[in-house]
Design a protein around this motif. Sequence first.
Motif, mmCIF file in Angstrom:
data_model
loop_
_atom_site.group_PDB
_atom_site.id
_atom_site.type_symbol
_atom_site.label_atom_id
_atom_site.label_comp_id
_atom_site.label_asym_id
_atom_site.label_seq_id
_atom_site.Cartn_x
_atom_site.Cartn_y
_atom_site.Cartn_z
ATOM 1 N N THR A 98 0.827 -1.205 0.000
ATOM 2 C CA THR A 98 0.000 0.000 0.000
ATOM 3 C C THR A 98 0.861 1.255 0.000
ATOM 4 O O THR A 98 0.638 2.185 -0.788
ATOM 5 C CB THR A 98 -0.924 0.007 1.233
ATOM 6 N N THR A 99 1.850 1.276 0.868
ATOM 7 C CA THR A 99 2.738 2.434 0.940
ATOM 8 C C THR A 99 3.503 2.612 -0.357
ATOM 9 O O THR A 99 3.699 3.743 -0.831
ATOM 10 C CB THR A 99 3.726 2.285 2.111
ATOM 11 N N TRP A 150 1.245 4.202 -2.965
ATOM 12 C CA TRP A 150 1.070 5.623 -2.640
ATOM 13 C C TRP A 150 2.277 6.444 -3.080
ATOM 14 O O TRP A 150 2.145 7.527 -3.644
ATOM 15 C CB TRP A 150 0.866 5.800 -1.138
ATOM 16 N N CYS A 153 -3.000 8.220 3.763
ATOM 17 C CA CYS A 153 -2.964 7.308 4.907
ATOM 18 C C CYS A 153 -3.799 7.862 6.063
ATOM 19 O O CYS A 153 -4.194 9.026 6.073
ATOM 20 C CB CYS A 153 -1.522 7.042 5.347
ATOM 21 N N ARG A 154 -4.036 7.012 7.054
ATOM 22 C CA ARG A 154 -4.950 7.375 8.143
ATOM 23 C C ARG A 154 -4.399 8.470 9.044
ATOM 24 O O ARG A 154 -5.143 9.220 9.653
ATOM 25 C CB ARG A 154 -5.270 6.135 8.972
ATOM 26 N N LYS A 189 3.036 10.738 8.409
ATOM 27 C CA LYS A 189 3.122 10.306 7.017
ATOM 28 C C LYS A 189 4.579 10.204 6.570
ATOM 29 O O LYS A 189 4.982 9.235 5.914
ATOM 30 C CB LYS A 189 2.384 11.283 6.112
ATOM 31 N N ARG A 228 6.246 7.155 7.951
ATOM 32 C CA ARG A 228 5.836 5.919 7.284
ATOM 33 C C ARG A 228 6.627 5.726 5.982
ATOM 34 O O ARG A 228 7.094 4.608 5.689
ATOM 35 C CB ARG A 228 4.339 5.959 6.980
#
Length: 374
Positions: A10-11, A14, A36-37, A44, A47
């Motif tokens: 997912t990262t 993105w 992201c959440r 962010k 991450r």
Amino acid sequence: MSWAHRAHLTTCVWMVAALIQRGEVNLTRWLPYLPCRGHQAQSKQRRVSRWLHNSRINVHRLYKPLIQAALATWNEDCLYLSLDTSMYWDNYCLVRLAVVHRGRALTVVWRVLEHKSASIAFSDYRELLYQGANRLPQGVKVVLLADRGFVHLKAMQMLSQELGWHYRIRLKRNTWLWRAGKGWQQLKDFHLQRGEALCLHTVKLHKQEWYGPVHVALGYNNINGEFWAIVSDEPTNLQTFREYGLRFDIEEAFLDDQSSGWNLQKSELRSVCALSRLWFLLAVATLYVTAQGVVVVESGDRRRVDPHWFRGNSYFRIGWDWIKTALEQGWQLIRTVCFSQARDPEPAMASRKQHDRRTYQIEFNIRTYQYDPD
């Protein structure tokens, strides 16, 4: 493709999307594009940084099925590979093996070294060649193109005897060459005029530890007088110069990585492993935007993003501009990435006059000599 954790995938997606939209390697400026959440910018950024420094993420294992799938529909009999190095911040050397494709080069495999010179030893890229061989389509003739820094005898032996590849490698002017009945002579002692070329078949290279038989083409460009000497495992002719000239496509790709594209030089990462993972993101993004550009041109939609009457931008630039516009206008984007041929049916040109001058004015008066094997 197998990921250790779904969050890693997912990262990654993105970051590739952020890179394409932002157009530069700057983690802070990617933040608005990361859905992201976490609401805090710092979370962010952490991450993204953790992903780039995560030792569990083996980007070479992840990239292998991507490039294999991208080249699976290759329909030409021959595939040209370019091997080259580039320096970043005077301390990191990127070694890259790439497929020549329509005026650019698509990364097959790479390695980042903490090295203060663009000149590297055979041991530094030996494994790179093995990895590249496992990522290419089967049943295709492979020709490696490389500059003077890669004239390593062990490399030429490996290419011919182990990998079954062919090669066109540029030689230095001080290279020693042996001909039957003529003995040893340095290339710089061959006196030729502009536009003259020699093809010397069945010769040997290097006085101390000779290698052969090989075939050499040497000559002076009639336009600027530049000296070219190319060693090949196959008999040379005028096409040898044209083939070696394809190597310069990877230098155009370097511009896509830097000032004309992703602006890699702006990255503040200074770690071999982190830079290798960053290069994975750039390679994936480049595959996608280039494939999108090919589809745009082949579908006849080029002039919706390219203002030139004839194609003036690269497939990389056309695809990138299409994607950015598509995100605003709702245009269709490709779902699969595939490349079928290196030949460009519509080469890019800055102007018709410049294109004709470059295409039709380089000429050689060539002489070929065949020598008896030792």
